[in-house]
Design a protein around this motif. Structure first.
Motif, PDB file in Angstrom:
ATOM      1  N   ALA A 147       0.816  -1.217   0.000  1.00  0.00           N
ATOM      2  CA  ALA A 147       0.000   0.000   0.000  1.00  0.00           C
ATOM      3  C   ALA A 147       0.849   1.267   0.000  1.00  0.00           C
ATOM      4  CB  ALA A 147      -0.920   0.000   1.217  1.00  0.00           C
ATOM      5  N   TYR A 148       2.130   1.135   0.378  1.00  0.00           N
ATOM      6  CA  TYR A 148       3.011   2.294   0.475  1.00  0.00           C
ATOM      7  C   TYR A 148       4.315   2.043  -0.260  1.00  0.00           C
ATOM      8  CZ  TYR A 148      -0.058   3.851   4.276  1.00  0.00           C
ATOM      9  OH  TYR A 148      -1.138   4.245   5.019  1.00  0.00           O
ATOM     10  N   VAL A 149       4.883   3.131  -0.818  1.00  0.00           N
ATOM     11  CA  VAL A 149       6.247   3.129  -1.334  1.00  0.00           C
ATOM     12  C   VAL A 149       7.030   4.161  -0.528  1.00  0.00           C
ATOM     13  CG1 VAL A 149       7.726   3.776  -3.280  1.00  0.00           C
ATOM     14  CG2 VAL A 149       5.746   2.305  -3.652  1.00  0.00           C
ATOM     15  N   HIS A 150       8.258   3.796  -0.137  1.00  0.00           N
ATOM     16  CA  HIS A 150       9.098   4.663   0.681  1.00  0.00           C
ATOM     17  C   HIS A 150      10.412   4.944  -0.049  1.00  0.00           C
ATOM     18  CE1 HIS A 150       6.293   3.435   3.817  1.00  0.00           C
ATOM     19  NE2 HIS A 150       6.585   2.179   3.528  1.00  0.00           N
ATOM     20  N   GLU A 151      10.768   6.204  -0.125  1.00  0.00           N
ATOM     21  CA  GLU A 151      12.041   6.607  -0.731  1.00  0.00           C
ATOM     22  C   GLU A 151      13.014   6.977   0.369  1.00  0.00           C
ATOM     23  OE1 GLU A 151      13.570   9.534  -4.283  1.00  0.00           O
ATOM     24  OE2 GLU A 151      12.094  10.338  -2.879  1.00  0.00           O
ATOM     25  N   PRO A 152      14.104   6.214   0.565  1.00  0.00           N
ATOM     26  CA  PRO A 152      15.066   6.553   1.616  1.00  0.00           C
ATOM     27  C   PRO A 152      15.735   7.897   1.346  1.00  0.00           C
ATOM     28  CG  PRO A 152      15.357   4.284   0.871  1.00  0.00           C
ATOM     29  CD  PRO A 152      14.434   4.949  -0.107  1.00  0.00           C
ATOM     30  N   GLU A 153      16.073   8.594   2.411  1.00  0.00           N
ATOM     31  CA  GLU A 153      16.818   9.841   2.292  1.00  0.00           C
ATOM     32  C   GLU A 153      18.152   9.573   1.595  1.00  0.00           C
ATOM     33  OE1 GLU A 153      16.390  12.991   2.992  1.00  0.00           O
ATOM     34  OE2 GLU A 153      14.507  13.017   4.113  1.00  0.00           O
ATOM     35  N   GLY A 154      18.658  10.601   0.910  1.00  0.00           N
ATOM     36  CA  GLY A 154      19.906  10.444   0.165  1.00  0.00           C
ATOM     37  C   GLY A 154      21.070  10.003   1.035  1.00  0.00           C
ATOM     38  N   ALA A 155      21.157  10.511   2.259  1.00  0.00           N
ATOM     39  CA  ALA A 155      22.252  10.107   3.149  1.00  0.00           C
ATOM     40  C   ALA A 155      22.169   8.627   3.482  1.00  0.00           C
ATOM     41  CB  ALA A 155      22.223  10.944   4.428  1.00  0.00           C
ATOM     42  N   VAL A 156      20.953   8.110   3.626  1.00  0.00           N
ATOM     43  CA  VAL A 156      20.765   6.682   3.907  1.00  0.00           C
ATOM     44  C   VAL A 156      21.217   5.845   2.721  1.00  0.00           C
ATOM     45  CG1 VAL A 156      19.036   4.897   4.389  1.00  0.00           C
ATOM     46  CG2 VAL A 156      18.891   7.133   5.525  1.00  0.00           C
ATOM     47  N   ILE A 157      20.869   6.290   1.524  1.00  0.00           N
ATOM     48  CA  ILE A 157      21.272   5.571   0.309  1.00  0.00           C
ATOM     49  C   ILE A 157      22.785   5.572   0.177  1.00  0.00           C
ATOM     50  CG2 ILE A 157      21.135   5.560  -2.212  1.00  0.00           C
ATOM     51  CD1 ILE A 157      18.326   6.790  -1.918  1.00  0.00           C
ATOM     52  N   ARG A 158      23.403   6.758   0.340  1.00  0.00           N
ATOM     53  CA  ARG A 158      24.862   6.861   0.207  1.00  0.00           C
ATOM     54  C   ARG A 158      25.586   6.017   1.253  1.00  0.00           C
ATOM     55  NH1 ARG A 158      26.653   8.830  -4.648  1.00  0.00           N
ATOM     56  NH2 ARG A 158      25.469  10.687  -5.256  1.00  0.00           N
ATOM     57  N   ALA A 159      25.032   5.969   2.462  1.00  0.00           N
ATOM     58  CA  ALA A 159      25.665   5.199   3.533  1.00  0.00           C
ATOM     59  C   ALA A 159      25.407   3.699   3.405  1.00  0.00           C
ATOM     60  CB  ALA A 159      25.168   5.693   4.889  1.00  0.00           C
ATOM     61  N   ARG A 160      24.559   3.321   2.453  1.00  0.00           N
ATOM     62  CA  ARG A 160      24.171   1.922   2.243  1.00  0.00           C
ATOM     63  C   ARG A 160      23.564   1.317   3.509  1.00  0.00           C
ATOM     64  NH1 ARG A 160      29.159  -0.159  -1.668  1.00  0.00           N
ATOM     65  NH2 ARG A 160      28.770   1.371  -3.336  1.00  0.00           N
ATOM     66  N   LEU A 161      22.628   2.062   4.061  1.00  0.00           N
ATOM     67  CA  LEU A 161      21.900   1.607   5.237  1.00  0.00           C
ATOM     68  C   LEU A 161      20.419   1.418   4.925  1.00  0.00           C
ATOM     69  CD1 LEU A 161      23.592   3.864   7.959  1.00  0.00           C
ATOM     70  CD2 LEU A 161      23.994   1.423   7.533  1.00  0.00           C
ATOM     71  N   ILE A 162      20.091   1.214   3.649  1.00  0.00           N
ATOM     72  CA  ILE A 162      18.700   1.030   3.239  1.00  0.00           C
ATOM     73  C   ILE A 162      18.103  -0.196   3.935  1.00  0.00           C
ATOM     74  CG2 ILE A 162      17.156   0.604   1.293  1.00  0.00           C
ATOM     75  CD1 ILE A 162      19.193   2.011  -0.485  1.00  0.00           C
ATOM     76  N   GLY A 163      18.872  -1.277   4.002  1.00  0.00           N
ATOM     77  CA  GLY A 163      18.372  -2.491   4.636  1.00  0.00           C
ATOM     78  C   GLY A 163      18.028  -2.274   6.096  1.00  0.00           C
ATOM     79  N   GLU A 164      18.814  -1.457   6.791  1.00  0.00           N
ATOM     80  CA  GLU A 164      18.533  -1.165   8.197  1.00  0.00           C
ATOM     81  C   GLU A 164      17.208  -0.426   8.335  1.00  0.00           C
ATOM     82  OE1 GLU A 164      18.811  -0.935  12.268  1.00  0.00           O
ATOM     83  OE2 GLU A 164      19.952  -2.176  10.858  1.00  0.00           O
ATOM     84  N   VAL A 165      16.968   0.558   7.466  1.00  0.00           N
ATOM     85  CA  VAL A 165      15.692   1.272   7.488  1.00  0.00           C
ATOM     86  C   VAL A 165      14.546   0.308   7.186  1.00  0.00           C
ATOM     87  CG1 VAL A 165      14.301   3.052   6.372  1.00  0.00           C
ATOM     88  CG2 VAL A 165      16.702   3.489   6.881  1.00  0.00           C
ATOM     89  N   ALA A 166      14.732  -0.540   6.176  1.00  0.00           N
ATOM     90  CA  ALA A 166      13.674  -1.478   5.790  1.00  0.00           C
ATOM     91  C   ALA A 166      13.258  -2.353   6.959  1.00  0.00           C
ATOM     92  CB  ALA A 166      14.145  -2.339   4.621  1.00  0.00           C
ATOM     93  N   ARG A 167      14.228  -2.842   7.713  1.00  0.00           N
ATOM     94  CA  ARG A 167      13.888  -3.717   8.842  1.00  0.00           C
ATOM     95  C   ARG A 167      13.188  -2.933   9.957  1.00  0.00           C
ATOM     96  NH1 ARG A 167      18.090  -6.350   6.318  1.00  0.00           N
ATOM     97  NH2 ARG A 167      19.700  -4.876   6.938  1.00  0.00           N
ATOM     98  N   ARG A 168      13.513  -1.666  10.093  1.00  0.00           N
ATOM     99  CA  ARG A 168      12.875  -0.860  11.137  1.00  0.00           C
ATOM    100  C   ARG A 168      11.404  -0.571  10.824  1.00  0.00           C
ATOM    101  NH1 ARG A 168      16.872   3.560  13.912  1.00  0.00           N
ATOM    102  NH2 ARG A 168      18.700   2.219  14.157  1.00  0.00           N
ATOM    103  N   ILE A 169      11.071  -0.478   9.533  1.00  0.00           N
ATOM    104  CA  ILE A 169       9.686  -0.132   9.172  1.00  0.00           C
ATOM    105  C   ILE A 169       8.941  -1.323   8.577  1.00  0.00           C
ATOM    106  CG2 ILE A 169      10.291   2.293   8.823  1.00  0.00           C
ATOM    107  CD1 ILE A 169      10.204   1.813   5.803  1.00  0.00           C
ATOM    108  N   ASP A 170       9.553  -2.525   8.695  1.00  0.00           N
ATOM    109  CA  ASP A 170       8.932  -3.746   8.183  1.00  0.00           C
ATOM    110  C   ASP A 170       8.590  -3.610   6.699  1.00  0.00           C
ATOM    111  OD1 ASP A 170       7.976  -6.337   8.195  1.00  0.00           O
ATOM    112  OD2 ASP A 170       5.966  -5.760   8.845  1.00  0.00           O
ATOM    113  N   ALA A 171       9.583  -3.241   5.913  1.00  0.00           N
ATOM    114  CA  ALA A 171       9.408  -3.054   4.472  1.00  0.00           C
ATOM    115  C   ALA A 171      10.379  -3.941   3.716  1.00  0.00           C
ATOM    116  CB  ALA A 171       9.632  -1.588   4.091  1.00  0.00           C
ATOM    117  N   GLY A 172      10.135  -4.096   2.427  1.00  0.00           N
ATOM    118  CA  GLY A 172      11.029  -4.838   1.548  1.00  0.00           C
ATOM    119  C   GLY A 172      11.407  -3.983   0.365  1.00  0.00           C
ATOM    120  N   MET A 173      12.386  -4.453  -0.409  1.00  0.00           N
ATOM    121  CA  MET A 173      12.793  -3.753  -1.623  1.00  0.00           C
ATOM    122  C   MET A 173      11.718  -3.939  -2.691  1.00  0.00           C
ATOM    123  SD  MET A 173      15.803  -2.475  -0.842  1.00  0.00           S
ATOM    124  CE  MET A 173      16.479  -2.029  -2.456  1.00  0.00           C
TER     125      MET A 173
END
Length: 401
Positions: free
Chosen positions: A277-303
């Protein structure tokens, strides 16, 4: 700014004229001010310097707030200067690490040195360009007891009294007029020298956010910073300025509020999940730091797709306290729309969408050109997400959460 303009500016008449001009908001305002002052018989060098400073001060308020009204700038110096709120955070890290004396090597117009001196640290501010060093000395004058400016190359400075260093290696040609990108081997001071210095004395090294990650030392902390949606810089911290156990960090600042995500290494990506139902765009700093997976696990999301930095979930992205998650921008999906231009334009008109935010990842589309071709009209607003899922291009109508 040339030396003749600086000489004309650093006089009681020149500084008083800059203050009297006040804010100049546009190029038309510049032309009007120049014509008026020249007609009054003022010297061309003084007019050029004073009007240029008034215009730069107006622009500088975005970075320095009210402090800009007593500072002097070059165009390149203002462009490269750290925002005051971010400089203050950097200065706090030096203080919290027990640092008392900092050498700011490549100080530019003195923005970072201002933040350091402002919290009581002793600062040696150094710049290789004579005009830029003179402007830094003017800007740091309120802290004359603790901040000292030296016109020199970083490599030639005696660092015997420094507890730590702050470096902003030049990614542009030296100087104070037009700026030009330079190649990876043309940094000043040279990156090899920077890394060697940072290995023997605690250092903070300001770099562009797209800096080659392969060049970051393994034992350093790399912190990417986003402010109000723009990824502005990478800072590499070494020695006691690097936090134990942290090698990757994403600092996100919006409207003055800050949140940080950290990791001991790059995070593993989350598994791919079907569009929810939702799409989430990680902040640029998160993408650059390659911490997308950490955010995904915190919000129960997948790629949404393993190659594209979009996440998806069936629930809103929130913090443990129930507020919006600061590390992503979220969109609630309304429906799929056609990819064909004519059919897409017709669908948007039928829905009365006249104001459209266009976001895209993984597709070759120019949002400004597409918006013009869609011929939007109507009272409604929405977001259009253009991306790929596997080999399939998708067009999603959504609402920003």
């Amino acid at each position: 700014m040339e030396l003749a303009e600086l000489t004309a500016l650093l006089t009681p008449e020149g500084l008083r004229l800059v203050d009297e001009l006040g804010a100049i908001e546009s190029t038309d305002g510049v032309a009007t001010a120049v014509s008026r002052l020249r007609a009054a018989g003022l010297a061309p060098e003084l007019v050029s310097a004073a009007v240029g400073q008034a215009r730069l001060r107006t622009r500088a308020r975005q970075k320095f707030g009210a402090f800009a009204d007593r500072m002097l700038f070059t165009r390149a110096g203002l462009e490269q200067a750290t925002r005051l709120e971010i400089g203050a955070r950097h200065a706090g890290r030096f203080r919290d690490a027990g640092v008392a004396r900092v050498a700011d090597l490549g100080c530019g117009i003195g923005g970072d040195a201002l933040a350091l001196a402002g919290i009581g640290l002793d600062v040696l501010a150094v710049d290789a360009d004579e005009v830029t060093a003179a402007l830094a000395a003017y800007n740091l004058a309120p802290f004359a007891d603790t901040a000292h400016v030296q016109h020199a190359r970083a490599e030639d400075v005696d660092l015997a009294g420094a507890d730590a260093v702050w470096l902003d290696p030049a990614r542009r040609t030296a100087g104070h007029a037009e700026t030009t990108r330079v190649g990876a081997g043309e940094w000043s001071p040279p990156l090899d020298w920077v890394w060697q210095l940072a290995a023997r004395i605690p250092a903070g090294i300001k770099l562009g956010p797209a800096f080659d990650r392969a060049l970051i030392p393994d034992d350093a902390e790399a912190q990417w910073i986003s402010v109000d949606g723009s990824t502005i810089e990478l800072v590499v911290w070494t020695g006691r300025l690097a936090r134990p156990g942290i090698r990757r960090a994403a600092l996100v600042v919006r409207a003055g509020a800050a949140a940080e995500l950290t990791g001991a290494a790059d995070a593993d990506d989350a598994p791919v999940r079907a569009l929810g139902a939702y799409v989430h765009e990680p902040e640029g700093a998160v993408i650059r730091a390659r911490l997308i997976g950490e955010v995904a696990r915190r919000i129960d999301a997948g790629m949404l797709d393993p190659r594209i930095a979009y996440l998806t979930s069936d629930a809103p992205a929130t913090t443990p306290g129930g507020g919006p998650n600061p590390f992503v921008q979220s969109f609630r999906i309304r429906e799929h729309l056609p990819n064909d231009l004519k059919a897409l334009s017709r669908a948007l008109r039928e829905r009365g969408v006249g104001t459209l935010e266009i976001k895209k990842r993984g597709v070759d589309v120019d949002p400004a050109t597409l918006r013009t071709k869609l011929k939007l009209r109507g009272p409604a607003s929405a977001t259009l997400l253009l991306t790929r899922i596997g080999d399939r291009r998708v067009t999603l109508l959504a609402d920003r959460v």
